[in-house]
Motif scaffolding. Sequence first.
Motif, PDB file in Angstrom:
ATOM      1  N   LYS A 318       0.837  -1.211   0.000  1.00 43.68           N
ATOM      2  CA  LYS A 318       0.000   0.000   0.000  1.00 43.68           C
ATOM      3  C   LYS A 318       0.865   1.253   0.000  1.00 43.68           C
ATOM      4  CE  LYS A 318      -3.765  -1.941   2.556  1.00 43.68           C
ATOM      5  NZ  LYS A 318      -3.804  -2.273   3.970  1.00 43.68           N
ATOM      6  N   SER A 319       2.097   1.120   0.523  1.00 45.28           N
ATOM      7  CA  SER A 319       2.972   2.282   0.573  1.00 45.28           C
ATOM      8  C   SER A 319       3.599   2.565  -0.791  1.00 45.28           C
ATOM      9  CB  SER A 319       4.063   2.044   1.621  1.00 45.28           C
ATOM     10  OG  SER A 319       4.966   3.106   1.628  1.00 45.28           O
ATOM     11  N   TYR A 320       4.005   1.499  -1.495  1.00 46.99           N
ATOM     12  CA  TYR A 320       4.743   1.705  -2.740  1.00 46.99           C
ATOM     13  C   TYR A 320       3.860   1.641  -3.982  1.00 46.99           C
ATOM     14  CZ  TYR A 320       8.891   1.672   0.130  1.00 46.99           C
ATOM     15  OH  TYR A 320       9.832   2.012   1.065  1.00 46.99           O
ATOM     16  N   ARG A 321       2.638   1.098  -3.839  1.00 47.46           N
ATOM     17  CA  ARG A 321       1.767   0.986  -5.019  1.00 47.46           C
ATOM     18  C   ARG A 321       0.421   1.637  -4.716  1.00 47.46           C
ATOM     19  NH1 ARG A 321       1.448  -5.114  -6.080  1.00 47.46           N
ATOM     20  NH2 ARG A 321       0.224  -4.451  -7.875  1.00 47.46           N
ATOM     21  N   LYS A 322       0.213   2.791  -5.327  1.00 49.62           N
ATOM     22  CA  LYS A 322      -1.006   3.554  -5.042  1.00 49.62           C
ATOM     23  C   LYS A 322      -2.256   2.707  -5.301  1.00 49.62           C
ATOM     24  CE  LYS A 322      -3.451   7.851  -6.075  1.00 49.62           C
ATOM     25  NZ  LYS A 322      -3.515   9.082  -6.863  1.00 49.62           N
ATOM     26  N   ALA A 323      -2.192   1.843  -6.345  1.00 48.64           N
ATOM     27  CA  ALA A 323      -3.368   1.046  -6.705  1.00 48.64           C
ATOM     28  C   ALA A 323      -3.830   0.172  -5.524  1.00 48.64           C
ATOM     29  CB  ALA A 323      -3.035   0.160  -7.901  1.00 48.64           C
ATOM     30  N   MET A 324      -2.860  -0.311  -4.740  1.00 51.58           N
ATOM     31  CA  MET A 324      -3.206  -1.151  -3.592  1.00 51.58           C
ATOM     32  C   MET A 324      -3.894  -0.318  -2.507  1.00 51.58           C
ATOM     33  SD  MET A 324      -2.270  -4.270  -4.176  1.00 51.58           S
ATOM     34  CE  MET A 324      -2.097  -5.054  -2.587  1.00 51.58           C
ATOM     35  N   PHE A 325      -3.400   0.900  -2.331  1.00 47.73           N
ATOM     36  CA  PHE A 325      -3.999   1.805  -1.349  1.00 47.73           C
ATOM     37  C   PHE A 325      -5.428   2.144  -1.787  1.00 47.73           C
ATOM     38  CE2 PHE A 325      -4.875   5.468   1.145  1.00 47.73           C
ATOM     39  CZ  PHE A 325      -4.011   5.434   2.243  1.00 47.73           C
ATOM     40  N   VAL A 326      -5.576   2.438  -3.074  1.00 47.73           N
ATOM     41  CA  VAL A 326      -6.895   2.804  -3.605  1.00 47.73           C
ATOM     42  C   VAL A 326      -7.863   1.615  -3.433  1.00 47.73           C
ATOM     43  CG1 VAL A 326      -8.157   3.481  -5.703  1.00 47.73           C
ATOM     44  CG2 VAL A 326      -5.932   4.485  -5.211  1.00 47.73           C
ATOM     45  N   ALA A 327      -7.358   0.400  -3.639  1.00 44.64           N
ATOM     46  CA  ALA A 327      -8.221  -0.779  -3.495  1.00 44.64           C
ATOM     47  C   ALA A 327      -8.739  -0.883  -2.046  1.00 44.64           C
ATOM     48  CB  ALA A 327      -7.460  -2.044  -3.878  1.00 44.64           C
ATOM     49  N   ALA A 328      -7.860  -0.581  -1.083  1.00 42.97           N
ATOM     50  CA  ALA A 328      -8.286  -0.622   0.330  1.00 42.97           C
ATOM     51  C   ALA A 328      -9.340   0.466   0.579  1.00 42.97           C
ATOM     52  CB  ALA A 328      -7.088  -0.439   1.248  1.00 42.97           C
ATOM     53  N   ALA A 329      -9.144   1.623  -0.034  1.00 42.24           N
ATOM     54  CA  ALA A 329     -10.100   2.729   0.136  1.00 42.24           C
ATOM     55  C   ALA A 329     -11.441   2.399  -0.528  1.00 42.24           C
ATOM     56  CB  ALA A 329      -9.511   4.008  -0.449  1.00 42.24           C
ATOM     57  N   GLN A 330     -11.371   1.685  -1.666  1.00 47.81           N
ATOM     58  CA  GLN A 330     -12.613   1.342  -2.400  1.00 47.81           C
ATOM     59  C   GLN A 330     -13.443   0.293  -1.667  1.00 47.81           C
ATOM     60  OE1 GLN A 330     -10.842   0.347  -6.166  1.00 47.81           O
ATOM     61  NE2 GLN A 330     -11.490   2.308  -7.102  1.00 47.81           N
ATOM     62  N   ARG A 331     -12.810  -0.447  -0.780  1.00 46.49           N
ATOM     63  CA  ARG A 331     -13.553  -1.452  -0.013  1.00 46.49           C
ATOM     64  C   ARG A 331     -14.682  -0.769   0.786  1.00 46.49           C
ATOM     65  NH1 ARG A 331     -13.045  -4.497   4.695  1.00 46.49           N
ATOM     66  NH2 ARG A 331     -13.921  -6.568   4.251  1.00 46.49           N
ATOM     67  N   LEU A 332     -14.422   0.458   1.228  1.00 47.48           N
ATOM     68  CA  LEU A 332     -15.431   1.184   2.018  1.00 47.48           C
ATOM     69  C   LEU A 332     -16.283   2.096   1.146  1.00 47.48           C
ATOM     70  CD1 LEU A 332     -13.176   2.280   5.028  1.00 47.48           C
ATOM     71  CD2 LEU A 332     -14.807   0.400   4.993  1.00 47.48           C
ATOM     72  N   VAL A 333     -15.639   2.703   0.143  1.00 47.72           N
ATOM     73  CA  VAL A 333     -16.329   3.667  -0.735  1.00 47.72           C
ATOM     74  C   VAL A 333     -15.980   3.287  -2.181  1.00 47.72           C
ATOM     75  CG1 VAL A 333     -16.519   6.112  -1.376  1.00 47.72           C
ATOM     76  CG2 VAL A 333     -16.225   5.488   1.025  1.00 47.72           C
ATOM     77  N   PRO A 334     -16.784   2.418  -2.803  1.00 39.93           N
ATOM     78  CA  PRO A 334     -16.411   1.910  -4.134  1.00 39.93           C
ATOM     79  C   PRO A 334     -16.262   2.997  -5.195  1.00 39.93           C
ATOM     80  CG  PRO A 334     -18.183   0.608  -3.170  1.00 39.93           C
ATOM     81  CD  PRO A 334     -17.990   1.777  -2.270  1.00 39.93           C
ATOM     82  N   ASP A 335     -16.922   4.149  -5.028  1.00 39.77           N
ATOM     83  CA  ASP A 335     -16.869   5.189  -6.062  1.00 39.77           C
ATOM     84  C   ASP A 335     -15.558   5.967  -6.099  1.00 39.77           C
ATOM     85  OD1 ASP A 335     -19.323   4.459  -6.798  1.00 39.77           O
ATOM     86  OD2 ASP A 335     -20.303   6.396  -6.453  1.00 39.77           O
ATOM     87  N   VAL A 336     -14.714   5.791  -5.087  1.00 36.80           N
ATOM     88  CA  VAL A 336     -13.486   6.591  -5.082  1.00 36.80           C
ATOM     89  C   VAL A 336     -12.545   6.084  -6.180  1.00 36.80           C
ATOM     90  CG1 VAL A 336     -12.122   5.263  -3.374  1.00 36.80           C
ATOM     91  CG2 VAL A 336     -11.839   7.723  -3.523  1.00 36.80           C
ATOM     92  N   ARG A 337     -11.907   7.020  -6.891  1.00 34.65           N
ATOM     93  CA  ARG A 337     -10.998   6.675  -7.993  1.00 34.65           C
ATOM     94  C   ARG A 337      -9.592   7.152  -7.652  1.00 34.65           C
ATOM     95  NH1 ARG A 337     -13.990   3.624  -8.855  1.00 34.65           N
ATOM     96  NH2 ARG A 337     -15.841   3.642 -10.108  1.00 34.65           N
TER      97      ARG A 337
END
Length: 400
Positions: A318-337
Motif C-alpha cells: 500500500k505504501s509503494y503501489r497507489k493502486a493497492m492503497f486505492v483498493a483498500a479505500a474502495q472497499r469502504l467507498v467503491p466510487d473513489v478513484r
Amino acid sequence: MMRHDVAVVGGGCVGLSVAKHLAESTDLDVAVLEKEHHLASHQSGRNSGVLHPGFNYEPGSTKARFAAEGTARMKEYCAEHDVSCEEWGVLVVAKSDSEERRLHELADQAESNGVAYELFDSPAAIREHEPYAEGQAALYAPEAASVDSEQYVYALAKEARKLGVTVYTGYEVESIEHATEGYRLDTSNGRFDVSLLVNAAGLHADTLAHQVGVGEGYQVVPFRGEYYEVRPERAELCETMIYPTPDPELPFLGVHYTRRADGKVIVGPNAVLAFGREAYENTDLNPGELFETLTFGGFRRLLASKKMLGVAWDELNKSYRKAMFVAAAQRLVPDVRADDLHKSYAGIRAQLVSEEGELVKDPLFVERDDAVHVLNAVSPGLTCSLPFGEHIAETIAAKR
Ligand SMILES: Cc1cc2nc3c(=O)[nH]c(=O)nc-3n(C[C@H](O)[C@H](O)[C@H](O)COP(=O)(O)OP(=O)(O)OC[C@H]3O[C@@H](n4cnc5c(N)ncnc54)[C@H](O)[C@@H]3O)c2cc1C
C-alpha cells in the motif's frame, strides 16, 4: 547549568498535558524539554486527529476508561481554548458476516463503556447516513469527533507557560544519568539538574529509558502511517468518518476516511515498517535505526507469525503501489478513484514491541522512585492525553 524540580522530556500532547496538570496542582518548578523548534512535530501533530469515544476497547481496560473520559474532556477543552473540533460521528462498516458479528461485539463494548451508538442493518440504512459507503451493516458512534491536534498542543503549551512552566524548544536530551539526587540531563543546549523526571519522548522514549536501566525488555518499532487527501471537489464521498470493522488482533485500525476539523477528507493511514524513527517518506532511511529494529529479537519474533508477515507485506504494498492503497479505500467507498486521491502527510507510530515479539496494545507507564517513563502512549493517545497527563502528574507529585 539549569535547575528545575521536574523535567518533562517531550513537547507532544502527553508531555505538555503532564506539565499543565503538574503546574495546576503543585508548586513544582516544571520544565519541558523538546528537541524540535516546533511543538507537535511528531506523533501529536501527524495523526488522524480523531477523538475515539471508546467502543473499540475492552470494558474495564485503561484504554476504555481513558478514551471515554478523554473524549468528553477534550471537547470541553477545545471549546474553552478555541481549538477546532467537529463532532462528526463515525460509521464503522461491516462487509462480511464475520465482520458483522464483530460489529455486534463492538456494540456490546460500547454499551458496557457507556458510549452512545446505533446499529444499521442494511446497505440502504448505511447509505442514508453516508451516501457513498458500502457494507452490509454498520455501527454509528455519534460522539466521535475530529480535532486540530496541532492547535491543541499549542493551546496546552500556552496554558502551561501561563501557569509558570518553562518550555525549552530546540533542546534535545542527549543523555540521562542518575545524580546524587535526581537526574542529570545533557542536552544539545546545556546541562539540566532535576529532582524528578517524566520521559514522554514518544518515538525515542525507549532509548532514553534504557539509559537509566528502564524498559530494557521493550523497543519502539516505528510504523509509518501514510495519508491521501480526497480532492475538495470529491469531498462529498465522505460526509463524516467511515472506518472498516477493526481486526481485534491488530493495534491499527485499517485504512479509513476521516473528515478533519478543517473539513478536508483524508484517507489512511496504512501501517508500514518505517526505515527510521522519523522516516516520513517511503524513500527515507536511517541505517542505524533500521539496523536496531532488524536486530531486535522481539521484531524478528513478531514477523515469525504468518499473519503478521502477511499484514506487513500488504501494508508495504500500500505504501509503494497507489493502486493497492486505492483498493483498500474502495472497499469502504467503491466510487473513489485513483485520481480523486492525492498524497498527503505521514505520521509514525511509536509501537512498543516486547522481547517476546508482542505488539504492546495497552498504555505502559513505568514508574521509578523519582520518575515516570511513558513507554507506550499508543493510539488513542491523543484522545486520552488529558487523563493520561493528569494521572502521570499525580504520580509524580506523590514522589516529591
Ligand atoms: C499516523 C497516526 C495516527 C494516529 N491517529 C490518532 C487518532 O486519530 N486519535 C488518537 O487519539 N490518537 C492517534 N494517534 C496516536 C497519537 O497521535 C499518539 O498517541 C500521541 O500523539 C502520543 O503523544 P506523545 O506526546 O506521547 O508523543 P509525540 O507527539 O511523539 O511527542 C514526543 C515528543 O518528544 C520529543 N523528543 C523525542 N526525543 C527527544 C529528546 N531526546 N529530547 C527532547 N525531546 C525529544 C519529540 O520531538 C516529540 O515532540 C495516531 C498516531 C499516528 C502516528
